[in-house]
Design a protein around this motif. Structure first.
Motif, PDB file in Angstrom:
ATOM      1  N   GLU A  28       0.843  -1.085   0.065  1.00  0.00           N
ATOM      2  CA  GLU A  28       0.187   0.063   0.044  1.00  0.00           C
ATOM      3  C   GLU A  28       0.857   1.282   0.155  1.00  0.00           C
ATOM      4  O   GLU A  28       2.016   1.177   0.692  1.00  0.00           O
ATOM      5  N   ARG A  29       0.518   2.154  -0.671  1.00  0.00           N
ATOM      6  CA  ARG A  29       0.910   3.637  -0.386  1.00  0.00           C
ATOM      7  C   ARG A  29       0.634   4.326   0.882  1.00  0.00           C
ATOM      8  O   ARG A  29      -0.154   3.603   1.798  1.00  0.00           O
ATOM      9  N   ASP A  30       1.576   5.272   1.559  1.00  0.00           N
ATOM     10  CA  ASP A  30       1.177   5.575   2.895  1.00  0.00           C
ATOM     11  C   ASP A  30       0.053   6.556   2.782  1.00  0.00           C
ATOM     12  O   ASP A  30      -0.581   6.774   1.685  1.00  0.00           O
ATOM     13  N   SER A  31      -0.550   7.203   3.799  1.00  0.00           N
ATOM     14  CA  SER A  31      -1.775   8.001   3.962  1.00  0.00           C
ATOM     15  C   SER A  31      -1.608   9.255   3.246  1.00  0.00           C
ATOM     16  O   SER A  31      -2.570   9.753   2.761  1.00  0.00           O
ATOM     17  N   ALA A  32      -0.440   9.723   2.710  1.00  0.00           N
ATOM     18  CA  ALA A  32      -0.220  10.928   1.915  1.00  0.00           C
ATOM     19  C   ALA A  32      -0.079  10.409   0.325  1.00  0.00           C
ATOM     20  O   ALA A  32       0.205  11.155  -0.512  1.00  0.00           O
ATOM     21  N   GLY A  33      -0.228   9.034   0.173  1.00  0.00           N
ATOM     22  CA  GLY A  33       0.098   8.781  -1.031  1.00  0.00           C
ATOM     23  C   GLY A  33       1.233   8.375  -1.642  1.00  0.00           C
ATOM     24  O   GLY A  33       1.697   8.116  -2.948  1.00  0.00           O
ATOM     25  N   ASN A  34       2.354   8.382  -0.880  1.00  0.00           N
ATOM     26  CA  ASN A  34       3.886   8.178  -1.239  1.00  0.00           C
ATOM     27  C   ASN A  34       4.139   6.640  -1.251  1.00  0.00           C
ATOM     28  O   ASN A  34       3.576   5.936  -0.439  1.00  0.00           O
ATOM     29  N   LEU A  35       4.660   6.224  -2.281  1.00  0.00           N
ATOM     30  CA  LEU A  35       5.337   4.925  -2.348  1.00  0.00           C
ATOM     31  C   LEU A  35       6.056   4.707  -1.215  1.00  0.00           C
ATOM     32  O   LEU A  35       6.790   5.372  -0.755  1.00  0.00           O
ATOM     33  N   VAL A  36       5.886   3.369  -0.576  1.00  0.00           N
ATOM     34  CA  VAL A  36       6.798   2.904   0.584  1.00  0.00           C
ATOM     35  C   VAL A  36       7.471   1.634   0.090  1.00  0.00           C
ATOM     36  O   VAL A  36       6.836   0.778  -0.294  1.00  0.00           O
ATOM     37  N   PRO A  37       8.729   1.740   0.439  1.00  0.00           N
ATOM     38  CA  PRO A  37       9.769   0.540   0.216  1.00  0.00           C
ATOM     39  C   PRO A  37       9.017  -0.351   1.249  1.00  0.00           C
ATOM     40  O   PRO A  37       8.902  -0.145   2.317  1.00  0.00           O
ATOM     41  N   ASP A  38       9.364  -1.785   0.865  1.00  0.00           N
ATOM     42  CA  ASP A  38       8.863  -3.100   1.829  1.00  0.00           C
ATOM     43  C   ASP A  38       9.948  -3.009   3.000  1.00  0.00           C
ATOM     44  O   ASP A  38      11.008  -2.842   2.897  1.00  0.00           O
ATOM     45  N   PRO A  39       9.300  -2.586   4.275  1.00  0.00           N
ATOM     46  CA  PRO A  39      10.134  -2.224   5.483  1.00  0.00           C
ATOM     47  C   PRO A  39      10.761  -3.654   5.730  1.00  0.00           C
ATOM     48  O   PRO A  39      12.012  -3.584   6.187  1.00  0.00           O
ATOM     49  N   ALA A  40      10.293  -4.859   5.789  1.00  0.00           N
ATOM     50  CA  ALA A  40      11.216  -5.948   5.696  1.00  0.00           C
ATOM     51  C   ALA A  40      12.191  -6.200   4.847  1.00  0.00           C
ATOM     52  O   ALA A  40      13.422  -6.532   5.106  1.00  0.00           O
ATOM     53  N   LYS A  41      11.826  -6.029   3.454  1.00  0.00           N
ATOM     54  CA  LYS A  41      12.926  -6.300   2.533  1.00  0.00           C
ATOM     55  C   LYS A  41      14.385  -5.137   2.550  1.00  0.00           C
ATOM     56  O   LYS A  41      15.125  -5.493   2.169  1.00  0.00           O
ATOM     57  N   PHE A  42      13.573  -3.834   2.667  1.00  0.00           N
ATOM     58  CA  PHE A  42      14.571  -2.696   2.502  1.00  0.00           C
ATOM     59  C   PHE A  42      14.470  -1.865   3.729  1.00  0.00           C
ATOM     60  O   PHE A  42      14.009  -0.626   3.810  1.00  0.00           O
ATOM     61  N   PRO A  43      14.957  -2.263   4.946  1.00  0.00           N
ATOM     62  CA  PRO A  43      14.598  -1.657   6.469  1.00  0.00           C
ATOM     63  C   PRO A  43      15.329  -0.336   6.394  1.00  0.00           C
ATOM     64  O   PRO A  43      14.810   0.274   7.114  1.00  0.00           O
ATOM     65  N   HIS A  44      16.417   0.128   5.356  1.00  0.00           N
ATOM     66  CA  HIS A  44      17.058   1.253   5.523  1.00  0.00           C
ATOM     67  C   HIS A  44      16.547   2.061   4.319  1.00  0.00           C
ATOM     68  O   HIS A  44      17.205   3.285   4.141  1.00  0.00           O
ATOM     69  N   GLY A  45      15.500   1.666   3.802  1.00  0.00           N
ATOM     70  CA  GLY A  45      14.841   2.662   2.633  1.00  0.00           C
ATOM     71  C   GLY A  45      15.847   2.390   1.358  1.00  0.00           C
ATOM     72  O   GLY A  45      16.916   2.006   1.267  1.00  0.00           O
ATOM     73  N   ILE A  46      15.121   3.390   0.652  1.00  0.00           N
ATOM     74  CA  ILE A  46      15.801   3.572  -0.905  1.00  0.00           C
ATOM     75  C   ILE A  46      16.982   4.306  -0.994  1.00  0.00           C
ATOM     76  O   ILE A  46      17.661   3.928  -1.672  1.00  0.00           O
ATOM     77  N   LYS A  47      16.745   5.626  -0.435  1.00  0.00           N
ATOM     78  CA  LYS A  47      17.781   6.645  -0.460  1.00  0.00           C
ATOM     79  C   LYS A  47      19.145   5.931   0.263  1.00  0.00           C
ATOM     80  O   LYS A  47      20.191   6.424  -0.455  1.00  0.00           O
ATOM     81  N   ALA A  48      19.177   5.097   1.300  1.00  0.00           N
ATOM     82  CA  ALA A  48      20.394   4.687   1.703  1.00  0.00           C
ATOM     83  C   ALA A  48      20.887   3.864   0.810  1.00  0.00           C
ATOM     84  O   ALA A  48      22.196   3.678   0.636  1.00  0.00           O
ATOM     85  N   LEU A  49      20.053   2.898  -0.010  1.00  0.00           N
ATOM     86  CA  LEU A  49      20.647   2.001  -0.940  1.00  0.00           C
ATOM     87  C   LEU A  49      21.238   2.401  -2.101  1.00  0.00           C
ATOM     88  O   LEU A  49      22.309   2.152  -2.525  1.00  0.00           O
ATOM     89  N   ALA A  50      20.539   3.735  -2.616  1.00  0.00           N
ATOM     90  CA  ALA A  50      21.132   4.409  -3.657  1.00  0.00           C
ATOM     91  C   ALA A  50      22.416   4.989  -3.189  1.00  0.00           C
ATOM     92  O   ALA A  50      23.532   4.915  -4.114  1.00  0.00           O
TER      93      ALA A  50
END
Ligand code: GLA
Length: 409
Positions: free
Chosen positions: A83-105
């Protein structure tokens, strides 16, 4: 009075206005040669996570693939929460990508690599995650904020949507977000993206999905997957549409995913003849040295990345021997013989009978060894094979390939 003074400048102003839409489209300069990298889909489907992708990035550096030009690490379907968050933003799967996308980039960038994500023009991705329809500008802003460098944009759940409009909207959204993001259209060819996508994106899929078989079609309910030669068959007539900055994409590589060594060589060779984007799809953490050697062969990569940017094409297919030709810079050519049959084939090629000419996206070129002699080098073995002044006598094993570079003498 003001109008009168402006009058002499009017044609110039109108001219500038007409130029704006072209300027407002995709970012230029991101793919002057076909993009190279790795994508998670062919091996891992949606079974991806942060550690896996970091390990793949480490492997792309350690194996020499980064130095060979493979720089984009792209997460395909399955990176998002359902699901998107309540503001409509895409959310990385927290179990698969616990540190988020910016950290991975940031991790990719620290290794000198670039980072890509996947989404879809429809309401859902093919694996059922949130699609971008209606969220184009918001998603583009998030990708830019996360320091993403590449977006693959798919075509599932798109009933009733106009492809050209949908991909143009996303292209404009990326442009507006301000970060140069390479835009990969994954529309599968149904709406002939080669006819309209050059100002929109940097590469466009020409077919349905590839699978790691040599010459067959796997049928499922409602769709098929295609072996490498079936995909190659479907490239007929498309060379005229590709060129620096905008490439036909016959799908990601299946090298190292279970075909024979000969089949892997043939697959890679044809993709290089086609000026195809080279997006590896194997498990780079556990790659054999044979697979690594195919993916990093310098002579083949030089063909794929040739700066002229003319796509090659199949010149003939006779008695199961395909002959592909590709014009290269400095008047050189690549010629590739593929044996489609299940038995070896003896080749007797009188070069003076070859007369290959066709329009490519960068002009019309003619290969005519009767009027111009070329030196021949075998690109897989580096052996010098003589010249086109003598007929070529050789044998090509079943499903194997001979790739020659022809250099003006
Ligand atoms: C489609 C695309 C594939 C891959 C999957 C992901 O089939 O063509 O390349 O991205 O979706 O679900």
């Amino acid at each position: 009075m003001v109008m009168k003074r402006l009058a002499p400048a009017l044609p110039l102003l109108v001219g500038i206005l007409f130029m704006l839409p072209a300027y407002a489209q995709k970012f230029d300069g991101l793919a002057s040669t076909p993009p190279m990298g790795w994508n998670s889909w062919n091996t891992f489907q949606t079974n991806i996570n942060e550690q896996l992708v970091k390990d793949v990035a480490d492997a792309i550096v350690a194996s020499g693939m980064k130095d060979a030009g493979y720089t984009y690490i792209v997460l395909d379907d399955g990176w998002m929460a359902k699901e998107r968050d309540s503001a409509g933003n895409l959310v990385p799967d927290p179990a698969k990508f616990p540190h988020g996308i910016k950290a991975l980039a940031a991790y990719m960038h620290s290794k000198g690599l670039k980072f890509g994500l996947y989404n879809c023009a429809g309401t859902e991705t093919c694996a059922g995650y949130p699609g971008t329809r209606g969220y184009e500008y918001q998603d583009a802003r998030n990708y830019a904020a996360w320091d993403v460098d590449y977006l693959k944009f798919d075509w599932c759940y798109s009933t009733g949507i106009n492809a050209k409009e949908a991909y143009t909207t996303m292209s404009k959204a990326l442009r507006k977000a301000g970060r140069p993001i390479l835009f990969s259209l994954c529309e599968w060819g149904g709406n002939k993206p080669w006819e309209w996508a050059a100002p929109v994106g940097h590469l466009w899929r020409t077919t349905g999905d590839i699978t790691a078989i040599f010459d067959a079609e796997k049928k499922f309910t409602g769709y098929s997957q295609f072996g490498v030669l079936r995909i190659a068959d479907m490239q007929k007539g498309l060379a005229a549409y590709a060129g620096p900055g905008h490439w036909n994409d016959p799908d990601m590589l299946e090298v190292g995913n279970g075909m024979s060594a000969a089949e892997d060589r043939s697959h890679f060779s044809i993709w290089c003849m086609l000026a195809a984007p080279l997006i590896a799809g194997n498990d780079l953490r556990h790659m054999s040295s044979a697979t690594q050697a195919v993916l990093t062969n310098k002579a083949l990569l030089a063909i794929d990345q040739d700066p002229l940017g003319a796509e090659g094409y199949k010149y003939t297919e006779v008695d199961s021997i395909q002959t592909w030709v590709r014009p290269l810079s400095s008047g050189a050519w690549a010629v590739c013989l593929v044996n489609r049959s299940s038995t070896p084939r003896k080749i007797g090629l009188d070069w003076t009978t070859v007369h290959a000419t066709d329009s490519t996206g960068v002009g019309t070129f003619t290969l005519s060894p009767a009027s111009q002699t070329y030196s021949l080098t075998d690109c897989w073995t580096s052996h010098v094979l003589g010249s086109t002044a003598q007929p070529l006598h050789t044998e090509v094993a079943s499903h194997d390939v001979l790739v020659m570079k022809l250099t003006v003498r």
